[in-house]
Motif scaffolding. Structure first.
Motif, PDB file in Angstrom:
ATOM      1  N   ALA A 259       4.438  62.674  59.923  1.00 42.10           N
ATOM      2  CA  ALA A 259       4.492  62.237  58.530  1.00 42.10           C
ATOM      3  C   ALA A 259       5.541  63.026  57.754  1.00 42.10           C
ATOM      4  O   ALA A 259       6.297  62.469  56.950  1.00 42.10           O
ATOM      5  CB  ALA A 259       3.114  62.385  57.893  1.00 42.10           C
ATOM      6  N   ARG A 260       5.583  64.335  58.000  1.00 44.06           N
ATOM      7  CA  ARG A 260       6.596  65.165  57.311  1.00 44.06           C
ATOM      8  C   ARG A 260       8.007  64.705  57.681  1.00 44.06           C
ATOM      9  O   ARG A 260       8.886  64.606  56.814  1.00 44.06           O
ATOM     10  CB  ARG A 260       6.389  66.629  57.674  1.00 44.06           C
ATOM     11  CG  ARG A 260       7.472  67.561  57.151  1.00 44.06           C
ATOM     12  CD  ARG A 260       7.067  69.027  57.236  1.00 44.06           C
ATOM     13  NE  ARG A 260       6.584  69.390  58.540  1.00 44.06           N
ATOM     14  CZ  ARG A 260       7.358  69.837  59.546  1.00 44.06           C
ATOM     15  NH1 ARG A 260       8.675  69.928  59.375  1.00 44.06           N
ATOM     16  NH2 ARG A 260       6.832  70.183  60.700  1.00 44.06           N
ATOM     17  N   ALA A 261       8.237  64.411  58.962  1.00 47.59           N
ATOM     18  CA  ALA A 261       9.565  63.969  59.393  1.00 47.59           C
ATOM     19  C   ALA A 261       9.964  62.664  58.710  1.00 47.59           C
ATOM     20  O   ALA A 261      11.140  62.472  58.333  1.00 47.59           O
ATOM     21  CB  ALA A 261       9.576  63.800  60.909  1.00 47.59           C
TER      22      ALA A 261
ATOM     23  N   GLY B  50      21.801  61.137  50.857  1.00 44.37           N
ATOM     24  CA  GLY B  50      22.992  61.056  51.683  1.00 44.37           C
ATOM     25  C   GLY B  50      23.322  62.357  52.381  1.00 44.37           C
ATOM     26  O   GLY B  50      24.494  62.731  52.496  1.00 44.37           O
ATOM     27  N   VAL B  51      22.303  63.072  52.849  1.00 49.26           N
ATOM     28  CA  VAL B  51      22.516  64.332  53.565  1.00 49.26           C
ATOM     29  C   VAL B  51      21.797  64.264  54.907  1.00 49.26           C
ATOM     30  O   VAL B  51      20.961  63.386  55.145  1.00 49.26           O
ATOM     31  CB  VAL B  51      22.000  65.543  52.747  1.00 49.26           C
ATOM     32  CG1 VAL B  51      22.734  65.646  51.420  1.00 49.26           C
ATOM     33  CG2 VAL B  51      20.494  65.437  52.514  1.00 49.26           C
ATOM     34  N   ALA B  52      22.088  65.206  55.765  1.00 52.65           N
ATOM     35  CA  ALA B  52      21.418  65.286  57.060  1.00 52.65           C
ATOM     36  C   ALA B  52      20.013  65.848  56.886  1.00 52.65           C
ATOM     37  O   ALA B  52      19.787  66.722  56.035  1.00 52.65           O
ATOM     38  CB  ALA B  52      22.218  66.169  58.019  1.00 52.65           C
ATOM     39  N   THR B  53      19.086  65.363  57.686  1.00 51.59           N
ATOM     40  CA  THR B  53      17.708  65.852  57.584  1.00 51.59           C
ATOM     41  C   THR B  53      17.631  67.346  57.843  1.00 51.59           C
ATOM     42  O   THR B  53      16.773  68.039  57.266  1.00 51.59           O
ATOM     43  CB  THR B  53      16.798  65.108  58.582  1.00 51.59           C
ATOM     44  OG1 THR B  53      17.322  65.282  59.911  1.00 51.59           O
ATOM     45  CG2 THR B  53      16.712  63.632  58.255  1.00 51.59           C
ATOM     46  N   GLU B  54      18.532  67.859  58.688  1.00 48.82           N
ATOM     47  CA  GLU B  54      18.494  69.279  59.024  1.00 48.82           C
ATOM     48  C   GLU B  54      18.793  70.173  57.819  1.00 48.82           C
ATOM     49  O   GLU B  54      18.479  71.375  57.829  1.00 48.82           O
ATOM     50  CB  GLU B  54      19.497  69.594  60.134  1.00 48.82           C
ATOM     51  CG  GLU B  54      19.195  68.946  61.473  1.00 48.82           C
ATOM     52  CD  GLU B  54      19.621  67.490  61.543  1.00 48.82           C
ATOM     53  OE1 GLU B  54      20.292  67.019  60.587  1.00 48.82           O
ATOM     54  OE2 GLU B  54      19.290  66.810  62.529  1.00 48.82           O
ATOM     55  N   MET B  55      19.388  69.593  56.796  1.00 51.18           N
ATOM     56  CA  MET B  55      19.754  70.369  55.610  1.00 51.18           C
ATOM     57  C   MET B  55      18.587  70.552  54.645  1.00 51.18           C
ATOM     58  O   MET B  55      18.678  71.354  53.706  1.00 51.18           O
ATOM     59  CB  MET B  55      20.913  69.681  54.873  1.00 51.18           C
ATOM     60  CG  MET B  55      22.155  69.461  55.725  1.00 51.18           C
ATOM     61  SD  MET B  55      22.877  71.020  56.285  1.00 51.18           S
ATOM     62  CE  MET B  55      23.380  71.737  54.705  1.00 51.18           C
ATOM     63  N   LEU B  56      17.478  69.831  54.878  1.00 48.01           N
ATOM     64  CA  LEU B  56      16.386  69.813  53.913  1.00 48.01           C
ATOM     65  C   LEU B  56      15.216  70.660  54.381  1.00 48.01           C
ATOM     66  O   LEU B  56      14.994  70.855  55.580  1.00 48.01           O
ATOM     67  CB  LEU B  56      15.931  68.373  53.671  1.00 48.01           C
ATOM     68  CG  LEU B  56      17.023  67.393  53.231  1.00 48.01           C
ATOM     69  CD1 LEU B  56      16.449  66.011  53.016  1.00 48.01           C
ATOM     70  CD2 LEU B  56      17.728  67.905  51.970  1.00 48.01           C
ATOM     71  N   THR B  57      14.472  71.146  53.424  1.00 47.00           N
ATOM     72  CA  THR B  57      13.264  71.917  53.709  1.00 47.00           C
ATOM     73  C   THR B  57      12.069  71.278  53.014  1.00 47.00           C
ATOM     74  O   THR B  57      12.236  70.413  52.131  1.00 47.00           O
ATOM     75  CB  THR B  57      13.415  73.373  53.228  1.00 47.00           C
ATOM     76  OG1 THR B  57      13.594  73.379  51.791  1.00 47.00           O
ATOM     77  CG2 THR B  57      14.599  74.052  53.894  1.00 47.00           C
TER      78      THR B  57
END
Length: 727
Positions: free
Chosen positions: A122-124, A135-142
């Motif tokens: 669900a978090r993903a 418009g950013v990569a998922t890896e950039m978010l917390t």
């Protein structure tokens, strides 16, 4: 678990266990309704417009804490604050929620990864929705506190805002999910109060016994006192004529205790009216085939069988006969234990409504899918026409793994379609219609060499069985210690016949076997000039691990040594001989349900009455204690229950095929003034977490009787402990 309307296109599936062993349906609506209907992210998670989160608890709550613990795992990986979370009990449906049984201390090891993966999935999806929006990569978010944040810009958005978009995304492949580093846990490992505790303290209706439905009738059920007796005749019309009686029905069982024996059901608008009418009921039973069984008869048969050849071997390794023939010393002793009832505070009950070829059931059950199968067979219904709603369980201890009450309520309800029927056992019904912990007798021999080392071990186990197989919960594992630790072992068994239904009682098998094995091993240690922990540590130093059979983790000797050493330090074992006369300390170790527990008991005996003063418990159930306060309570409860089995006078006796005990005056519980101080510490090891509802119970009983021996010199070889044994 949700009233949200779901689009056909909104259903997707994701396997949450490698190999597809467990499948959760991720029920995802295409968009959030305009009226603020919660968005369902998956089968366990709903996100409300105000960013609160409702998490479904899928397993029955029996006091083991699953209703709180399982949502903790989901919430941790979902990355919300616990204050945001509300918990709802799901209904029973293995096709949606996976396995939902509560027994065998299996919930934690079975759900440790799947529940975390449900939260992580669900978090993903929420992170992916935010990434697409910005418009950013998922890896950039917390994530944290129910929000997704872009650390670079400082922007954050609550999950509720993202839920509609996230619901349109496919569920991620579980293999791609990145679970949290345990160092970052903020819910797992924190003490969380039971979700139902405030309602319980306030006396709010939560339990099966509390269920009320409009137009409901109350039922009592009379069955043959001797198990297996069949109905012949009764004064049914006389009971029907009594004031307030709605129906008097005969119930045809199938001859097995699981599906219910023959009976007569009396229905009325109040339970009291129905139960009082039972005093007028006169039933003639055909019990000629089942009245020859008695506790006295079992004991006599066991004594005879002990002198003869066993029916067969459980395990034989090495040269047992040769090892005993060459032994420098042979230690022998006979041990036994009685039948026990579960004696749950909430008697058995079930409410059922049969209508239009389907049945809805409200039940305090530990094993709903077994109940579904039994009801389907009894009523000739397809399983999908049976809905089972969980109610909180007021004590189960294994009794509610058996669903006889569910089948009985269903059989009654099917005869009065459209009318809810609530079946409730009296205390006497509950105690006399149990699935009892089976009694057993053990004839032990142990061989010692000149150095005091244990070289051979023999147990002739006499229990109950049929067609060469033990009855339920009368099994003895070929891996029972000291098997696997020494070369020459013989476990053999002989069977007696019985009409008693038997079943799993908390720490099945182990609650009895720990007593006889560790108490006898204390005798062996004394004969070798050692104490029991010294003997156990010597044995455990000979091998790294012992196989426990297919699909079971091996027994790791280092983990056993770890808890033994911890318990000895906690209980100041080295200074045990400094206690005054009449006081003593006893030790025991036991491995069960994948948990390693060592315990030290301090007891004082005066005028033949033992008083347990303190119990020290060291346990290893893996690397994570999910909910520490609940873990503490589980261990304390196990100790108290084990002491009750040994000291409170609990025993079930049978005469002419029927049970004598009917209430807590003859099968008493441990009382609050008899509760000792209990110290608990966990030895954390690098293993996945395992269950905790059962493994702390078994070792307290042998530790107790070993302490009594230290205080009095008297060996306790049968239970319960009585004053006559100590004079």
């Amino acid at each position: 678990m949700s009233r949200a309307t779901l689009s056909r296109r909104g259903f997707i599936s994701a396997s949450l266990i490698t190999g597809g062993g467990l499948l959760f349906d991720f029920a995802v609506p295409i968009a959030q309704a305009a009226d603020g209907t919660p968005v369902i992210i998956n089968a366990f998670i709903r996100i409300l417009p105000d960013n609160r989160v409702i998490i479904g608890a899928k397993n029955a709550e029996i006091g083991q804490g699953a209703k709180t613990m399982l949502p903790m795992l989901i919430a941790e990986e979902l990355d919300v604050d616990w204050a945001q979370v509300s918990i709802e009990q799901t209904h029973a449906d293995a096709k949606i929620f996976g396995g939902q049984s509560a027994g065998g201390s299996r919930t934690t090891p079975r759900e440790w990864l799947p529940m975390r993966q449900a939260g992580a999935a669900a978090r993903a999806m929420l992170v992916a929705a935010a990434a697409a929006q910005w418009g950013v990569a998922t890896e950039m978010l917390t994530t944290g506190s129910g929000k997704v944040t872009d650390p670079k810009t400082g922007k954050s958005v609550p999950y509720a805002t993202l839920a509609g978009a996230a619901a349109k995304l496919p569920a991620p492949d579980p293999a791609t999910l990145k679970l949290k580093d345990p160092a970052n846990f903020h819910i797992i490992g924190q003490s969380v109060g039971g979700v139902d505790t405030p309602a319980i303290v306030a006396g709010k209706p939560l339990f099966g016994i509390d269920v009320k439905l409009p137009g409901m009738l109350h039922a009592v059920l009379e069955t043959c006192p001797a198990f297996g007796g069949t109905f012949k005749s009764a004064n049914l019309d006389a009971v029907r004529a009594l004031p307030g009686i709605a129906h008097v029905l005969t119930i045809k069982g199938d001859g097995t205790p699981e599906s219910g024996y023959d009976g007569v059901a009396i229905l009325a608008k109040s339970w009291w009216t129905a139960d009082q009418a039972r005093e007028t009921l006169k039933v003639e039973w055909d019990d000629s085939a089942v009245t020859g069984f008695s506790t006295q008869g079992y004991a006599a048969q066991a004594a005879t069988r002990a002198k003869g050849k066993a029916d067969g071997n459980i395990v034989r390794t090495g040269d047992v006969d040769g090892a005993f023939a060459s032994a420098d010393k042979v230690v022998t002793a006979d041990y036994s234990y009685p039948f026990l009832a579960h004696a749950t505070l909430e008697p058995q009950n079930c409410t059922a409504l049969f209508k239009d070829g389907a049945i809805e059931i409200w039940a305090p059950t530990q094993n709903p899918e077994s109940g579904r199968a039994l009801v389907a067979q009894a009523l000739g219904l397809p399983p999908e026409n049976i809905r089972i709603n969980f109610s909180r369980i007021g004590g189960g201890f294994g009794r509610r793994l058996m669903n006889d009450n569910m089948v009985q309520a269903a059989r009654i309800a099917a005869q009065v379609p459209g009318v809810p029927v609530k079946l409730l056992f009296t205390r006497a019904d509950d105690m006399r219609r149990d699935f009892y912990r089976p009694a057993g007798w053990h004839g032990f021999r142990a061989a010692l060499n000149k150095d005091g080392a244990l070289t051979a071990f023999h147990d002739h186990f006499i229990t109950f069985g049929k067609d060469g197989k033990p009855v339920r919960s009368a099994e003895l594992s070929p891996g029972e210690l000291p098997a696997g630790l020494i070369d020459h072992v013989l476990f053999e068994q002989s069977f007696l016949s019985t009409n008693m239904p038997t079943g799993w009682l908390r720490a099945p098998g182990s609650n009895a076997l720990a007593f006889v094995y560790q108490a006898f091993m204390d005798e062996v240690a004394a004969a070798a000039g050692k104490d029991l922990p010294t003997l156990m540590l010597e044995l455990l130093s000979k091998t790294a691990q012992v196989s426990q059979g297919a699909n079971r983790p091996p027994f790791v000797t280092a983990r056993a040594r770890g808890v033994i050493e911890k318990a000895l330090a906690m209980g100041d074992w080295a200074n045990r001989t400094a206690l005054p006369k009449g006081q003593g300390k006893g030790f025991a170790f036991y491995y069960s349900h994948a948990g390693y527990f060592a315990e030290v008991v301090e007891v004082a005996v005066a005028d033949g009455v033992p008083k347990v003063r303190t119990v020290w418990v060291a346990g290893d159930v893996g690397g994570h204690i999910i909910n520490p306060i609940n873990a503490l309570h589980q261990v304390q409860g196990s100790v108290i229950e084990g002491l009750g089995q040994a000291l409170a006078g609990q025993v079930i006796t049978q005469v002419a095929g029927a049970i004598e005990q009917a209430n807590f005056d003859t099968h008493p519980l441990q009382r609050i003034p008899d509760t000792p101080t209990i110290h608990v510490e966990f030895v954390k090891t690098d293993y996945p977490p395992t269950g905790l509802g059962e493994p702390a119970l078994p070792p307290v009983i042998p530790a107790l009787v070993n302490a009594i021996h230290a205080a009095t010199g008297k060996r306790i070889r049968s239970l319960p402990v009585t004053a006559e044994m100590l004079v």
